[in-house]
Enzyme design. Sequence first.
Site, short mmCIF file in Angstrom:
data_model
loop_
_atom_site.label_atom_id
_atom_site.label_comp_id
_atom_site.label_asym_id
_atom_site.label_seq_id
_atom_site.Cartn_x
_atom_site.Cartn_y
_atom_site.Cartn_z
N HIS A 147 -11.30 7.63 16.71
CA HIS A 147 -10.83 7.60 18.09
C HIS A 147 -11.43 6.40 18.81
CE1 HIS A 147 -9.55 11.77 17.30
NE2 HIS A 147 -10.67 11.81 16.59
N ARG B 6 -9.40 2.35 15.89
CA ARG B 6 -8.81 3.46 16.63
C ARG B 6 -7.42 3.75 16.06
NH1 ARG B 6 -6.15 4.11 22.61
NH2 ARG B 6 -6.18 6.39 22.62
N HIS B 7 -7.02 5.01 16.12
CA HIS B 7 -5.71 5.43 15.62
C HIS B 7 -4.57 4.78 16.41
CE1 HIS B 7 -5.25 7.96 19.18
NE2 HIS B 7 -6.49 8.41 18.95
#
Length: 623
Positions: free
Chosen positions: A550, A364-365
């Site tokens: 995401h 995930r970012h």
Amino acid sequence: MAAGETQLYAKVSNKLKGRSSPSLLEPLLAMGFPVHTALKALAATGRKTAEEALAWLHDHCNDPSLDDPIPQEYALFLCPTGPLLEKLQEFWRESKRQCAKNRAHEVFPHVTLCDFFTCEDQKVECLYEALKRAGDRLLGSFPTAVPLALHSSISYLGFFVNGSPADVIREFAMTFATEASLLADCSVKPCTKQLHLTLAHKFYPHHQRTLEQLARAIPLGHSCQWTAALYSRDMRFVHYQTLRALFQYKPQNVDELTLSPGDYIFVDPTQQDEASEGWVIGISQRTGCRGFLPENYTDRASESDTWVKHRMYTFSLATDLNSRRDGEASSRCSGEFLPQTARSLSSLQALQATVARKSVLVVRHGERVDQIFGKAWLQQCSTPDGKYYRPDLNFPCSLPRRSRGIKDFENDPPLSSCGIFQSRIAGDALLDSGIRISSVFASPALRCVQTAKLILEELKLEKKIKIQVEPGIFEWTKWEAGKTTPALMSLEELKEANFNIDTDYRPAFPLSALMPAESYQEYVDRCTASVVQIVNTCPQDTGVILIVSHGSTLDSCTRPLLGLPPRECGDFAQLVRKIPSLGMCFCEENKEEGKWELVNPPVKTLTHGANAAFNWRNWISGN
């Protein structure tokens, strides 16, 4: 070209005649660079490619020392690889965590074979030949196992190499010194005393017991392939501190340095009288320029982070075919000399490659700026005429240019400063883990592309691996604000913002096909199609496929590989809310059983607390 330079080029060319590879000098000279600066650039970049040397010359166009006849310093080290190296790196990390940093942490695990020595830039390739000759001469007698005996004192902890294996290694070092003297006219002092692999040096005495316990936990039964590695460093900065830039900084005055994340800065602690509090004077390794910089934009780096690896000679055959395949690949791009017996295995390795495992790491970012400052974040940092400014330190220093202006950032927010820092921490941990990333895919959301870039920078792969933007792994559009799909940066805009984007990549799901407020099933279907194409089109090797997207994709991009049906929509939403920044899922293909499996990620999770805004006026007044 001046007469003196013509003669020098003729001498260098004669040295290179008869070799299989053409001179790296020729394309640089054809562009008009003087011989001495072209040779300097090649030496500074490890004589790998003319492209790297050209990039170095462009970066150093304003370097006041570019024409100074200062050669690099070189040293030869015997370095472990494979499982032993992994255990030593684990000791490095754990000893630093439990007992603070000591001198051993400045350099990678190694046995010193010769002290640092100088070599003229035009003779560097002769050093490579000296290394190859010495290795070929001692290959037959090099020990199949190098015994390591733990030795401890009040200020030193390390492994000693004794007996006949140590004699052979010392003979190799002396042979290299002799060949380097004959071929490159270098004065090399080989190590003739006790050979050792330092684990800790100049530590606090009360840490000795803890360090010994950690050292005894290192298993020495693993077979190990040893490599002799030739490194260089800039002799001008031997006694300087090395800083690494964490954030971008654009100079406000002519005497300030430009900083890009990952830049290394050399700082002389004795020459800081002119610097104001919070600032230092340093010299950029990337550009050679000197100037002031904000110290809080940097962190301390290790001494060897700025060293350049030139060539390696690999001694023993690897018992692990996968590590041998890695060696074959690196021999082409970084100049590793492999024994002839190792090369003869190539056909067998090609056959064994068909059973190599694929791995997928989904990340995930990092923290996004609107996650901290809310939906109205853009109003907090933009002027009435649409210009960006930084109202809080957790806002990024700057924003990339977008053709339609700052408004498009509203639903495509960037990483916060903490998000940038998180991504770098994760990338640094992945580097320490020894994981080998072979390809990178990112959601087109700016925060995901930024995270991928920062991880690659920490892995030192930002120039070697291009980011492949895949719209099919974008967030579930039902969760996106607005009735239309967010306006995302084009590939051209990303390239203009210095993201290394693969513009030739053909995505599984075109950006134009993203529909606003799609159903859960539509979202799951496009993620499934995208991850299947990603896995099937990546080359069959043991490198890890990195997917930066995401929180939702940690589930939607792994369950198809695991052969599991989609979760219930409500369960999916509850799960995704619990996924933190830089959360990771790691899948490995088990070909023997014909399935994929979830395994432990290569690095630990990242946990930290909240930090509320602070108004000093309220504190002073007591309100």
